[in-house]
Design a protein around this motif. Structure first.
Motif, mmCIF file in Angstrom:
data_model
loop_
_atom_site.group_PDB
_atom_site.id
_atom_site.type_symbol
_atom_site.label_atom_id
_atom_site.label_comp_id
_atom_site.label_asym_id
_atom_site.label_seq_id
_atom_site.Cartn_x
_atom_site.Cartn_y
_atom_site.Cartn_z
ATOM 1 N N ASP A 98 -1.394 9.871 -10.694
ATOM 2 C CA ASP A 98 -1.275 11.215 -11.257
ATOM 3 C C ASP A 98 -0.663 12.175 -10.235
ATOM 4 N N ASP A 99 -0.626 13.475 -10.573
ATOM 5 C CA ASP A 99 0.012 14.461 -9.706
ATOM 6 C C ASP A 99 -0.763 14.715 -8.414
ATOM 7 N N GLU A 100 -2.057 14.966 -8.542
ATOM 8 C CA GLU A 100 -2.787 15.632 -7.465
ATOM 9 C C GLU A 100 -3.763 14.776 -6.678
ATOM 10 N N THR A 101 -3.999 13.554 -7.085
ATOM 11 C CA THR A 101 -4.943 12.713 -6.356
ATOM 12 C C THR A 101 -4.346 12.276 -5.019
ATOM 13 N N GLU A 102 -5.108 12.511 -3.951
ATOM 14 C CA GLU A 102 -4.683 12.093 -2.621
ATOM 15 C C GLU A 102 -5.319 10.760 -2.280
ATOM 16 N N GLY A 103 -4.551 9.871 -1.663
ATOM 17 C CA GLY A 103 -5.150 8.627 -1.230
ATOM 18 C C GLY A 103 -4.184 7.467 -1.148
ATOM 19 N N LEU A 104 -4.766 6.292 -1.004
ATOM 20 C CA LEU A 104 -4.025 5.051 -0.842
ATOM 21 C C LEU A 104 -4.105 4.247 -2.141
ATOM 22 N N PHE A 105 -2.946 3.765 -2.577
ATOM 23 C CA PHE A 105 -2.872 3.011 -3.827
ATOM 24 C C PHE A 105 -2.100 1.719 -3.570
ATOM 25 N N TYR A 106 -2.281 0.742 -4.456
ATOM 26 C CA TYR A 106 -1.722 -0.587 -4.220
ATOM 27 C C TYR A 106 -0.898 -1.071 -5.419
ATOM 28 N N ALA A 107 0.159 -1.785 -5.089
ATOM 29 C CA ALA A 107 0.976 -2.450 -6.107
ATOM 30 C C ALA A 107 1.303 -3.844 -5.599
ATOM 31 N N GLU A 108 1.239 -4.831 -6.497
ATOM 32 C CA GLU A 108 1.535 -6.211 -6.128
ATOM 33 C C GLU A 108 2.782 -6.700 -6.858
ATOM 34 N N PHE A 109 3.734 -7.173 -6.074
ATOM 35 C CA PHE A 109 4.966 -7.738 -6.615
ATOM 36 C C PHE A 109 4.879 -9.263 -6.534
ATOM 37 N N ASP A 110 5.009 -9.919 -7.672
ATOM 38 C CA ASP A 110 5.002 -11.383 -7.709
ATOM 39 C C ASP A 110 6.422 -11.855 -7.390
ATOM 40 N N MET A 111 6.664 -12.194 -6.131
ATOM 41 C CA MET A 111 8.028 -12.493 -5.696
ATOM 42 C C MET A 111 8.570 -13.767 -6.338
ATOM 43 N N ALA A 130 0.861 -1.182 0.000
ATOM 44 C CA ALA A 130 0.000 0.000 0.000
ATOM 45 C C ALA A 130 0.898 1.232 0.000
ATOM 46 N N ILE A 131 0.589 2.185 -0.869
ATOM 47 C CA ILE A 131 1.406 3.387 -1.028
ATOM 48 C C ILE A 131 0.522 4.605 -0.768
ATOM 49 N N LEU A 132 0.925 5.414 0.206
ATOM 50 C CA LEU A 132 0.133 6.597 0.552
ATOM 51 C C LEU A 132 0.653 7.816 -0.204
ATOM 52 N N GLN A 133 -0.211 8.424 -1.008
ATOM 53 C CA GLN A 133 0.108 9.686 -1.685
ATOM 54 C C GLN A 133 -0.659 10.788 -0.952
ATOM 55 N N MET A 134 0.056 11.508 -0.089
ATOM 56 C CA MET A 134 -0.591 12.506 0.766
ATOM 57 C C MET A 134 0.483 13.379 1.400
ATOM 58 N N ARG A 135 0.150 14.652 1.626
ATOM 59 C CA ARG A 135 1.077 15.561 2.300
ATOM 60 C C ARG A 135 0.646 15.730 3.752
ATOM 61 N N SER A 136 1.579 15.539 4.669
ATOM 62 C CA SER A 136 1.273 15.722 6.085
ATOM 63 C C SER A 136 1.591 17.150 6.520
#
Length: 278
Positions: free
Chosen positions: A226-239, A5-11
């Motif tokens: 994208d540049d401006e969308t705030e939120g949580l995004f997911y990436a799956e790595f097939d190990m 899970a990758i958080l794109q957000m400014r604290s």
């Protein structure tokens, strides 16, 4: 599969309690979506506040860090927690690798501080580090570290399978392209979390697998926000696929001619790279 899970957000700056609550909330959401780990942008707990004193920077046993460890253990999710932390004389820009049992496996402090800007107020880290986190070898590089191929190379040489990049900067297009290259050349998965904003964002993840078993090129992009969308995004790595690729292909540490690399350890800086104050 390693689900990140990758958080794109400014604290906010110095909003330690609020930022910690935000992280916990997103850890809960990521856990509900079966993520193995949450990656935060750079300095998320403290905010990217370079006027902070060493006294106000977080200690390794700070209560905010302890709360995040407790949450990781409760939810069974790993976390890359980021903050300005106490150094020997000045604050450091650091990331903690916390596993699903809530244990801090590694603290990494940014080696390539931006000494041409406000980060000259920080104390640089002294080494790149890799740890085994829940069966996957994780390496960390922070923001400006990624501008130097040597950062990813050292992490690969130390055994990293996945390189995670807490980040906070703009002008992202060439930087995203460079991360794809870091994945390819080192045969490591790479992922970056960056705050959203104009000319910023672009949180991303890349597989090292750039062609299939027949040599036909494939898109190694797992995630590109994208540049401006705030939120949580997911990436799956097939190990399994990544490890097979690492065992059979010719990048990484396979056929390097290290006898020709002496200049990489030459610290002399000459024109056109001399800068004021350097």
């Amino acid at each position: 599969m390693f689900k990140l899970a990758i958080l794109q957000m400014r604290s906010e700056k110095r909003a330690y309690d609020k930022s910690t609550k935000t992280i916990i909330d997103y850890m809960k959401t990521a856990s509900e979506n079966n993520a193995d780990m949450l990656l935060l942008p750079e300095c998320f707990i403290t905010g990217y506040d370079l006027s902070i004193s060493n006294d106000l920077a977080l200690s390794d046993d700070d209560n905010h860090i302890n709360k995040l460890c407790d949450t990781a253990r409760e939810l069974k999710i790993g976390l890359i927690a980021t903050a300005l932390t106490k150094g020997k004389a000045k604050p450091q820009n650091s990331a903690f690798v916390i596993n699903k049992n809530g244990e801090i496996l590694m603290k990494y402090s940014k080696v390539h501080t931006c000494d041409f800007a406000d980060e000259k107020a920080l104390e640089s880290g002294e080494e790149f580090k890799v740890c085994d986190c829940d069966g996957i070898k994780i390496g960390i590089m922070i923001c400006y570290d990624k501008e130097y191929p040597e950062s990813g190379r050292v992490l690969m040489l130390k055994g990293a399978e996945i390189i995670l990049v807490p980040n906070d900067c703009g002008s992202m297009k060439p930087r995203v392209q460079a991360l794809s290259t870091r994945a390819y050349e080192n045969m490591c998965g790479v992922a970056m979390a960056n705050p959203n904003g104009v000319n910023a964002g672009n949180s991303c993840a890349f597989s090292p697998i750039c062609w299939d078993k027949n040599g036909i090129c494939v898109d190694n992009t797992l995630l590109l926000v994208d540049d401006e969308t705030e939120g949580l995004f997911y990436a799956e790595f097939d190990m399994d696929k990544i490890r097979y690729f690492r065992e059979h292909e010719m990048m990484g540490n396979t056929f390097r001619k290290v006898y020709a690399y002496n200049e990489l350890l030459n610290a002399k800086v000459e024109y056109p790279f001399i800068r004021k104050g350097k």
